[in-house]
Design a protein around this motif. Structure first.
Motif, PDB file in Angstrom:
ATOM      1  N   ASP A  14      -4.756  14.199 -10.944  1.00  0.00           N
ATOM      2  CA  ASP A  14      -5.570  13.532  -9.911  1.00  0.00           C
ATOM      3  C   ASP A  14      -6.119  12.190 -10.386  1.00  0.00           C
ATOM      4  OD1 ASP A  14      -7.221  14.615 -11.826  1.00  0.00           O
ATOM      5  OD2 ASP A  14      -8.743  15.332 -10.422  1.00  0.00           O
ATOM      6  N   LEU A  15      -5.400  11.559 -11.323  1.00  0.00           N
ATOM      7  CA  LEU A  15      -5.910  10.330 -11.935  1.00  0.00           C
ATOM      8  C   LEU A  15      -6.213   9.248 -10.907  1.00  0.00           C
ATOM      9  CD1 LEU A  15      -6.517   9.089 -14.731  1.00  0.00           C
ATOM     10  CD2 LEU A  15      -4.177   8.269 -14.792  1.00  0.00           C
ATOM     11  N   PHE A  16      -5.393   9.153  -9.864  1.00  0.00           N
ATOM     12  CA  PHE A  16      -5.577   8.101  -8.863  1.00  0.00           C
ATOM     13  C   PHE A  16      -6.005   8.662  -7.503  1.00  0.00           C
ATOM     14  CE2 PHE A  16      -2.299   6.319 -11.790  1.00  0.00           C
ATOM     15  CZ  PHE A  16      -3.085   5.312 -12.324  1.00  0.00           C
ATOM     16  N   GLU A  17      -6.542   9.878  -7.508  1.00  0.00           N
ATOM     17  CA  GLU A  17      -6.916  10.498  -6.243  1.00  0.00           C
ATOM     18  C   GLU A  17      -7.928   9.648  -5.477  1.00  0.00           C
ATOM     19  OE1 GLU A  17      -6.785  12.992  -3.113  1.00  0.00           O
ATOM     20  OE2 GLU A  17      -5.496  13.046  -4.889  1.00  0.00           O
ATOM     21  N   ASP A  18      -8.902   9.093  -6.177  1.00  0.00           N
ATOM     22  CA  ASP A  18      -9.914   8.265  -5.508  1.00  0.00           C
ATOM     23  C   ASP A  18      -9.344   6.941  -5.014  1.00  0.00           C
ATOM     24  OD1 ASP A  18     -11.757  10.236  -5.980  1.00  0.00           O
ATOM     25  OD2 ASP A  18     -12.684   9.240  -7.705  1.00  0.00           O
ATOM     26  N   ASP A  19      -8.148   6.598  -5.474  1.00  0.00           N
ATOM     27  CA  ASP A  19      -7.523   5.320  -5.114  1.00  0.00           C
ATOM     28  C   ASP A  19      -6.366   5.503  -4.141  1.00  0.00           C
ATOM     29  OD1 ASP A  19      -9.111   3.752  -7.042  1.00  0.00           O
ATOM     30  OD2 ASP A  19      -7.956   4.861  -8.537  1.00  0.00           O
ATOM     31  N   ARG A  20      -6.273   6.682  -3.531  1.00  0.00           N
ATOM     32  CA  ARG A  20      -5.138   6.964  -2.655  1.00  0.00           C
ATOM     33  C   ARG A  20      -5.037   5.929  -1.525  1.00  0.00           C
ATOM     34  NH1 ARG A  20      -2.464  11.811  -0.809  1.00  0.00           N
ATOM     35  NH2 ARG A  20      -3.780  13.023  -2.203  1.00  0.00           N
ATOM     36  N   ASP A  21      -6.125   5.699  -0.814  1.00  0.00           N
ATOM     37  CA  ASP A  21      -6.095   4.750   0.300  1.00  0.00           C
ATOM     38  C   ASP A  21      -5.829   3.328  -0.195  1.00  0.00           C
ATOM     39  OD1 ASP A  21      -6.554   6.792   2.063  1.00  0.00           O
ATOM     40  OD2 ASP A  21      -8.705   6.420   2.227  1.00  0.00           O
ATOM     41  N   LEU A  22      -6.408   2.996  -1.335  1.00  0.00           N
ATOM     42  CA  LEU A  22      -6.185   1.670  -1.916  1.00  0.00           C
ATOM     43  C   LEU A  22      -4.698   1.452  -2.183  1.00  0.00           C
ATOM     44  CD1 LEU A  22      -8.334   0.231  -4.850  1.00  0.00           C
ATOM     45  CD2 LEU A  22      -5.863  -0.032  -4.811  1.00  0.00           C
ATOM     46  N   LEU A  23      -4.047   2.461  -2.765  1.00  0.00           N
ATOM     47  CA  LEU A  23      -2.628   2.330  -3.088  1.00  0.00           C
ATOM     48  C   LEU A  23      -1.776   2.236  -1.822  1.00  0.00           C
ATOM     49  CD1 LEU A  23      -0.296   2.264  -5.070  1.00  0.00           C
ATOM     50  CD2 LEU A  23      -0.399   4.765  -5.197  1.00  0.00           C
ATOM     51  N   LEU A  24      -2.068   3.069  -0.848  1.00  0.00           N
ATOM     52  CA  LEU A  24      -1.301   3.024   0.397  1.00  0.00           C
ATOM     53  C   LEU A  24      -1.481   1.680   1.099  1.00  0.00           C
ATOM     54  CD1 LEU A  24      -1.973   6.629   1.768  1.00  0.00           C
ATOM     55  CD2 LEU A  24       0.147   5.758   0.760  1.00  0.00           C
ATOM     56  N   ASP A  25      -2.694   1.162   1.079  1.00  0.00           N
ATOM     57  CA  ASP A  25      -2.936  -0.158   1.675  1.00  0.00           C
ATOM     58  C   ASP A  25      -2.153  -1.238   0.939  1.00  0.00           C
ATOM     59  OD1 ASP A  25      -4.637   0.950   3.530  1.00  0.00           O
ATOM     60  OD2 ASP A  25      -6.490   0.299   2.539  1.00  0.00           O
ATOM     61  N   ALA A  26      -2.092  -1.130  -0.405  1.00  0.00           N
ATOM     62  CA  ALA A  26      -1.363  -2.137  -1.192  1.00  0.00           C
ATOM     63  C   ALA A  26       0.119  -2.104  -0.861  1.00  0.00           C
ATOM     64  CB  ALA A  26      -1.585  -1.894  -2.683  1.00  0.00           C
ATOM     65  N   VAL A  27       0.683  -0.900  -0.748  1.00  0.00           N
ATOM     66  CA  VAL A  27       2.104  -0.783  -0.400  1.00  0.00           C
ATOM     67  C   VAL A  27       2.360  -1.394   0.977  1.00  0.00           C
ATOM     68  CG1 VAL A  27       3.964   0.834   0.132  1.00  0.00           C
ATOM     69  CG2 VAL A  27       2.477   1.252  -1.840  1.00  0.00           C
ATOM     70  N   HIS A  28       1.511  -1.069   1.952  1.00  0.00           N
ATOM     71  CA  HIS A  28       1.698  -1.588   3.313  1.00  0.00           C
ATOM     72  C   HIS A  28       1.540  -3.104   3.347  1.00  0.00           C
ATOM     73  CE1 HIS A  28       0.520  -2.512   7.526  1.00  0.00           C
ATOM     74  NE2 HIS A  28       1.447  -1.598   7.794  1.00  0.00           N
ATOM     75  N   GLU A  29       0.543  -3.600   2.618  1.00  0.00           N
ATOM     76  CA  GLU A  29       0.269  -5.046   2.601  1.00  0.00           C
ATOM     77  C   GLU A  29       1.465  -5.824   2.070  1.00  0.00           C
ATOM     78  OE1 GLU A  29      -2.090  -7.613  -0.620  1.00  0.00           O
ATOM     79  OE2 GLU A  29      -3.415  -6.283   0.507  1.00  0.00           O
ATOM     80  N   VAL A  30       2.030  -5.362   0.959  1.00  0.00           N
ATOM     81  CA  VAL A  30       3.157  -6.070   0.358  1.00  0.00           C
ATOM     82  C   VAL A  30       4.418  -5.892   1.208  1.00  0.00           C
ATOM     83  CG1 VAL A  30       4.679  -6.170  -1.661  1.00  0.00           C
ATOM     84  CG2 VAL A  30       2.203  -5.924  -1.968  1.00  0.00           C
ATOM     85  N   ALA A  31       4.627  -4.689   1.699  1.00  0.00           N
ATOM     86  CA  ALA A  31       5.851  -4.414   2.454  1.00  0.00           C
ATOM     87  C   ALA A  31       5.922  -5.192   3.766  1.00  0.00           C
ATOM     88  CB  ALA A  31       5.965  -2.923   2.737  1.00  0.00           C
ATOM     89  N   THR A  32       4.759  -5.473   4.367  1.00  0.00           N
ATOM     90  CA  THR A  32       4.741  -6.157   5.665  1.00  0.00           C
ATOM     91  C   THR A  32       4.387  -7.629   5.560  1.00  0.00           C
ATOM     92  OG1 THR A  32       2.433  -5.493   6.035  1.00  0.00           O
ATOM     93  CG2 THR A  32       4.159  -4.021   6.870  1.00  0.00           C
ATOM     94  N   ASP A  33       4.213  -8.121   4.344  1.00  0.00           N
ATOM     95  CA  ASP A  33       3.909  -9.538   4.153  1.00  0.00           C
ATOM     96  C   ASP A  33       5.100 -10.376   4.647  1.00  0.00           C
ATOM     97  OD1 ASP A  33       3.448 -12.144   3.146  1.00  0.00           O
ATOM     98  OD2 ASP A  33       2.344 -11.350   1.430  1.00  0.00           O
ATOM     99  N   PRO A  34       4.876 -11.361   5.518  1.00  0.00           N
ATOM    100  CA  PRO A  34       5.989 -12.185   6.011  1.00  0.00           C
ATOM    101  C   PRO A  34       6.785 -12.863   4.900  1.00  0.00           C
ATOM    102  CG  PRO A  34       4.023 -12.564   7.323  1.00  0.00           C
ATOM    103  CD  PRO A  34       3.603 -11.720   6.161  1.00  0.00           C
ATOM    104  N   VAL A  35       6.143 -13.106   3.770  1.00  0.00           N
ATOM    105  CA  VAL A  35       6.841 -13.762   2.657  1.00  0.00           C
ATOM    106  C   VAL A  35       7.949 -12.862   2.093  1.00  0.00           C
ATOM    107  CG1 VAL A  35       6.548 -14.724   0.336  1.00  0.00           C
ATOM    108  CG2 VAL A  35       4.830 -15.156   2.096  1.00  0.00           C
ATOM    109  N   GLN A  36       7.738 -11.527   2.164  1.00  0.00           N
ATOM    110  CA  GLN A  36       8.715 -10.564   1.670  1.00  0.00           C
ATOM    111  C   GLN A  36       9.110 -10.833   0.217  1.00  0.00           C
ATOM    112  OE1 GLN A  36      10.438  -7.641   3.627  1.00  0.00           O
ATOM    113  NE2 GLN A  36       8.243  -7.965   3.972  1.00  0.00           N
TER     114      GLN A  36
END
Length: 382
Positions: A14-36
């Motif tokens: 559970d090392l990153f359990e408290d960061d679950r939303d942070l990580l998911l947001d980071a993946v979404h942010e990078v994946a949907t960035d128009p710069v790609q």
């Protein structure tokens, strides 16, 4: 008798359990960035700038891992076949395999028996006309003696490569880990103090020319300004934008996590210091030059202690069960007749305890009492 209480893991799932939303947001942010742009983008640049400011150093270059960070430094320094690099005889494989990877020879120096880092006197005795660099490593919770090693390198005209992969946040005599050498490294593999959900590392240096070369080498020898123009034979060692976004957001909590690690370590050391007569020795106390990535005891009956801890609900881990000169991959490079008694003793006796920051006080006390109970019990008769 095995406890019915849940096991305290050494590697917490559970090392990153408290960061679950942070990580998911980071993946979404990078994946949907128009710069790609998924590697070496603006988030990586911002992460490099953040660490550069933290360390008050000339440059920080993000790359694929701590291991390739060492390889990039060795290549950038022009270390190659016929050269020698003095490394500790005890530690992780990259201390030897990165040197061998550029065609040079690792020369193994013994370690201090208590701190488990390279012994400067042992290192100096191994210097020859072929020696081009010293590569000390900070180990477990102790930084190497960088003032003496810096003076030693300067006295003999050697490059100083600081393997600070485990020591981000540590400070020795007011100077941060990673900034004592001509170049240093950090690693962000998940179990490190500032780890993330994947591989990653950085090169830290105050040498602008070395930094320029490392930047090219990490990206197939390209200079950044002209894509597909290759000036050097480089590597693919590029930093991931998701990891950069994650680390940028998680960085503000680093000091708090480091402080909790140090608090747990201080508790262990206070309770374990009286156990030396029973064959259990904690690391040296204090905070100067300390980096509590891992908390490691020396135990004369290491394997018995490990079993005892498991029976009392606490996992533990052995780093590293064999000295580097005795590893099959590296033994051919070791000097015939070499002697590394302190490294060999460390390999027999070292045992690491849980020290991650979200351990509860009750869990820390369970680990503590298990070690104390082992030390108090009579040793079996041979």
């Amino acid at each position: 008798m095995t406890t019915t209480t849940a096991m305290i893991p050494f590697f917490p799932p559970d090392l990153f359990e408290d960061d679950r939303d942070l990580l998911l947001d980071a993946v979404h942010e990078v994946a949907t960035d128009p710069v790609q742009k998924f590697i070496l983008g603006e988030r990586t640049a911002r992460f490099e700038d953040l660490l550069r400011t933290d360390l008050d150093t000339e440059d920080v270059i993000a790359c694929g891992s701590g291991t390739t960070a060492l390889s990039l430094i060795l290549r950038a320094m022009g270390i190659t076949a016929g050269d020698e690099v003095i490394v500790p005889a005890f530690g992780c494989a990259p201390l030897a395999n990165t040197v061998l990877g550029v065609g040079a020879t690792p020369v193994f120096a013994d370690i201090d028996p208590h701190t488990l880092v390279i012994d400067p006197e042992a290192a100096e005795a191994l210097i020859t006309p072929r020696t081009k660099a010293l590569m000390p490593a900070h180990m477990f919770s102790v930084m190497a003696d960088m003032p003496r090693l810096r003076a030693l390198a300067d006295r003999h005209g050697l490059r100083l490569i600081e393997d600070s992969a485990v020591a981000q946040g540590a400070v020795l005599d007011g100077r941060p880990a990673g900034t004592w050498g001509d170049a240093g490294v950090f690693s962000f593999v998940q179990v490190k103090s500032f780890g993330g959900p994947g591989e990653g590392g950085v090169v830290v240096t105050g040498d602008p020319e070395l930094a320029r070369t490392v930047r090219m080498l990490r990206n197939h020898g390209q200079d950044g300004a002209h894509r597909f123009r290759h000036h050097l034979i480089g590597l693919n060692s590029r930093f991931d934008e998701v990891l950069a976004a994650f680390q940028l957001r998680r960085h503000p909590g680093l000091a708090r996590r480091l402080a909790r690690r140090a608090e747990i370590a201080a508790h262990y050391t206070d309770r374990f210091t009286p156990l030396a007569a029973e064959g259990v020795t904690p690391p040296p106390p204090g905070t100067n030059g300390r980096c509590y990535y891992v908390y490691t005891l020396l135990a004369e009956r290491r394997d018995e202690l490990k079993r005892h801890l498991a029976a009392h609900g606490a996992d533990s881990h052995v780093y590293y069960p064999q000295a580097l000169p005795h590893q099959p991959a590296f033994a051919p490079a070791a000097r015939p007749g070499g002697s590394w008694p302190n490294a060999e003793r460390a390999a027999r006796q070292c045992l690491s305890l849980p020290v991650y920051p979200h351990l509860t006080d009750a869990q820390v006390e369970r680990v503590t009492e298990a070690v104390l109970g082992f030390a108090a019990a009579p040793a079996p008769v041979a």
